[in-house]
Scaffold this active site. Structure first.
Site, PDB file in Angstrom:
ATOM      1  N   GLU A   3      20.914 108.649  37.597  1.00 54.32           N
ATOM      2  CA  GLU A   3      21.203 107.220  37.617  1.00 54.32           C
ATOM      3  C   GLU A   3      20.159 106.455  36.812  1.00 54.32           C
ATOM      4  O   GLU A   3      20.495 105.537  36.042  1.00 54.32           O
ATOM      5  CB  GLU A   3      21.246 106.709  39.051  1.00 54.32           C
ATOM      6  CG  GLU A   3      21.591 105.224  39.145  1.00 54.32           C
ATOM      7  CD  GLU A   3      21.378 104.642  40.534  1.00 54.32           C
ATOM      8  OE1 GLU A   3      22.220 103.835  40.959  1.00 54.32           O
ATOM      9  OE2 GLU A   3      20.364 104.996  41.183  1.00 54.32           O
ATOM     10  N   TRP A   8      28.309 105.176  42.282  1.00 55.03           N
ATOM     11  CA  TRP A   8      28.819 103.887  41.829  1.00 55.03           C
ATOM     12  C   TRP A   8      30.347 103.806  41.857  1.00 55.03           C
ATOM     13  O   TRP A   8      30.918 102.766  41.513  1.00 55.03           O
ATOM     14  CB  TRP A   8      28.317 103.589  40.414  1.00 55.03           C
ATOM     15  CG  TRP A   8      26.934 103.007  40.393  1.00 55.03           C
ATOM     16  CD1 TRP A   8      25.758 103.676  40.221  1.00 55.03           C
ATOM     17  CD2 TRP A   8      26.585 101.634  40.569  1.00 55.03           C
ATOM     18  NE1 TRP A   8      24.693 102.809  40.272  1.00 55.03           N
ATOM     19  CE2 TRP A   8      25.174 101.549  40.485  1.00 55.03           C
ATOM     20  CE3 TRP A   8      27.324 100.475  40.775  1.00 55.03           C
ATOM     21  CZ2 TRP A   8      24.489 100.343  40.608  1.00 55.03           C
ATOM     22  CZ3 TRP A   8      26.654  99.267  40.902  1.00 55.03           C
ATOM     23  CH2 TRP A   8      25.247  99.207  40.813  1.00 55.03           C
ATOM     24  N   TYR A  28      22.544  96.507  36.118  1.00 52.31           N
ATOM     25  CA  TYR A  28      21.178  96.936  35.817  1.00 52.31           C
ATOM     26  C   TYR A  28      20.851  97.214  34.346  1.00 52.31           C
ATOM     27  O   TYR A  28      20.100  96.481  33.711  1.00 52.31           O
ATOM     28  CB  TYR A  28      20.853  98.182  36.640  1.00 52.31           C
ATOM     29  CG  TYR A  28      20.786  97.936  38.122  1.00 52.31           C
ATOM     30  CD1 TYR A  28      19.652  97.413  38.719  1.00 52.31           C
ATOM     31  CD2 TYR A  28      21.882  98.227  38.940  1.00 52.31           C
ATOM     32  CE1 TYR A  28      19.586  97.187  40.089  1.00 52.31           C
ATOM     33  CE2 TYR A  28      21.838  98.003  40.309  1.00 52.31           C
ATOM     34  CZ  TYR A  28      20.677  97.485  40.884  1.00 52.31           C
ATOM     35  OH  TYR A  28      20.635  97.260  42.229  1.00 52.31           O
ATOM     36  N   CYS A  39      20.039  94.980  43.418  1.00 51.59           N
ATOM     37  CA  CYS A  39      19.245  95.002  44.656  1.00 51.59           C
ATOM     38  C   CYS A  39      17.770  95.196  44.311  1.00 51.59           C
ATOM     39  O   CYS A  39      16.925  94.394  44.701  1.00 51.59           O
ATOM     40  CB  CYS A  39      19.749  96.107  45.580  1.00 51.59           C
ATOM     41  SG  CYS A  39      21.432  95.852  46.169  1.00 51.59           S
ATOM     42  N   ARG A  92      15.579  92.865  46.704  1.00 51.43           N
ATOM     43  CA  ARG A  92      16.068  91.733  47.490  1.00 51.43           C
ATOM     44  C   ARG A  92      16.885  92.181  48.691  1.00 51.43           C
ATOM     45  O   ARG A  92      16.875  91.541  49.749  1.00 51.43           O
ATOM     46  CB  ARG A  92      16.938  90.813  46.622  1.00 51.43           C
ATOM     47  CG  ARG A  92      18.211  91.496  46.151  1.00 51.43           C
ATOM     48  CD  ARG A  92      19.299  90.563  45.681  1.00 51.43           C
ATOM     49  NE  ARG A  92      20.477  91.339  45.325  1.00 51.43           N
ATOM     50  CZ  ARG A  92      21.523  91.542  46.132  1.00 51.43           C
ATOM     51  NH1 ARG A  92      21.546  91.017  47.342  1.00 51.43           N
ATOM     52  NH2 ARG A  92      22.542  92.263  45.738  1.00 51.43           N
ATOM     53  N   ASP A 101      19.105  98.664  51.856  1.00 54.17           N
ATOM     54  CA  ASP A 101      19.803  99.540  52.784  1.00 54.17           C
ATOM     55  C   ASP A 101      18.851 100.692  53.100  1.00 54.17           C
ATOM     56  O   ASP A 101      18.734 101.646  52.342  1.00 54.17           O
ATOM     57  CB  ASP A 101      21.092 100.033  52.124  1.00 54.17           C
ATOM     58  CG  ASP A 101      21.862 101.041  52.962  1.00 54.17           C
ATOM     59  OD1 ASP A 101      21.346 101.473  54.016  1.00 54.17           O
ATOM     60  OD2 ASP A 101      22.978 101.406  52.566  1.00 54.17           O
TER      61      ASP A 101
END
Length: 309
Positions: A62, A84, A126, A191, A211, A214
């Site tokens: 990733e 994803w 991203y 995130c 931010r 999980d």
């Protein structure tokens, strides 16, 4: 104290004392606001959890995908990386009414160029922001107040490498994923959004602000990925890896992760895995998955849990 104890302590605190809140997915969470973890990267140390298996090659693939600037899931699913897929799959099901399986959806993404182009793209997530942040120039010939987007935007990662090499004492070693103007075009706003780097005594330290966190499923990947990127940047700039400092904003556990939390907190961390990069590519964008080797990683078994989309 084992480096993983701080993660388990955070998980325990959230599950015991976290505020119960509704969330975007409708699942419900227990959350705290504001948390910090620090991990040494000295002597090859890498923050891989040992109380459950973290599939670090998936996280590494990733990261390489982010650095490529690609925003389509096709290269990921071709490598059997599924993390994803749920977002475009949900969009496809909603738009078409077809109850297609994830396997069949991914097969079509790989086999059909047009299908992949239409349904596999995630918007400017991203990597697009990292290596091609959009820039607009005034276009007076088109009318007052109108702007034209440049064909190529700002490559924040390339500029970061240059600044680390040429001005290591700078306080501006930052790259950012939170492009306010394009958030509504993204399948998921970033995130892990802001990365800042600090050079001292020949060592490179990364501070990541995330931010939305999980803790059960995302954070184990995020801390490994940020550490991996720090290693790569350190190698490219002839520095030694120093430390990873992880700062979380909304730090949460999903209510449907109770079995994972209970099982993981019953386990004791052990071992000290290390990362080796076996080749120094010509630039930060030329790494391959074969360049990374993790030594002495003997985690306990994987713990499955549902992803909230």
């Amino acid at each position: 104290m084992h480096y993983e104890d701080q993660y388990l302590d955070l998980m325990r605190t959230i599950w015991r004392d976290g505020v119960r809140r509704g969330d975007r997915t409708g699942t419900g969470t227990r959350a705290v606001f504001g948390a910090t973890m620090r991990f040494s990267l000295a002597d090859g140390a890498i923050p891989l959890l040992t109380t459950k298996r973290v599939y670090w090659k998936t996280a590494a693939r990733e990261m390489l995908w982010f650095l490529s600037g690609d925003t389509n899931i096709r290269p990921l699913v071709a490598q059997k990386v599924h993390i994803w897929t749920d977002w475009p799959l949900a969009k496809y099901r909603e738009a078409t009414g077809e109850d297609i399986s994830r396997d069949d959806f991914e097969a079509k993404i790989i086999e059909d160029d047009a299908f992949a182009a239409e349904w596999g793209d995630l918007g400017p997530v991203y990597g697009k922001q990292w290596v091609d942040w959009p820039v607009y120039d005034a276009a007076p010939e088109a009318g007052e107040g109108l702007y034209r987007r440049r064909a190529k935007g700002i490559n924040q990662i390339a500029e970061l490498v240059s600044s680390l090499r040429d001005n290591p004492g700078s306080r501006r070693h930052i790259f950012e994923g939170w492009n306010v103007a394009e958030l509504d075009q993204m399948a998921l706003p970033p995130c892990h959004k802001t990365y800042q780097f600090f050079v001292a005594d020949g060592r490179l330290t990364c501070l990541l602000y995330q931010r939305s966190c999980d803790v059960a499923l995302g954070v184990p990947f995020n801390i490994f990925s940020a550490a991996l990127l720090t290693y790569m940047l350190a190698q490219q700039t002839d520095l030694a890896p120093g430390e990873l400092i992880w700062n979380g904003g909304d730090v949460h556990l999903y209510e449907n992760h109770e079995s994972l939390v209970t099982e993981q907190l019953s386990r004791t961390p052990s071992g000290d895995p290390t990362l080796e990069i076996v080749r120094k590519p010509s630039d930060i964008f030329s790494y391959r998955i074969e360049d990374f080797v993790v030594h002495d990683y003997a985690p306990q078994s994987h713990i499955a849990a549902p992803v909230a989309v």
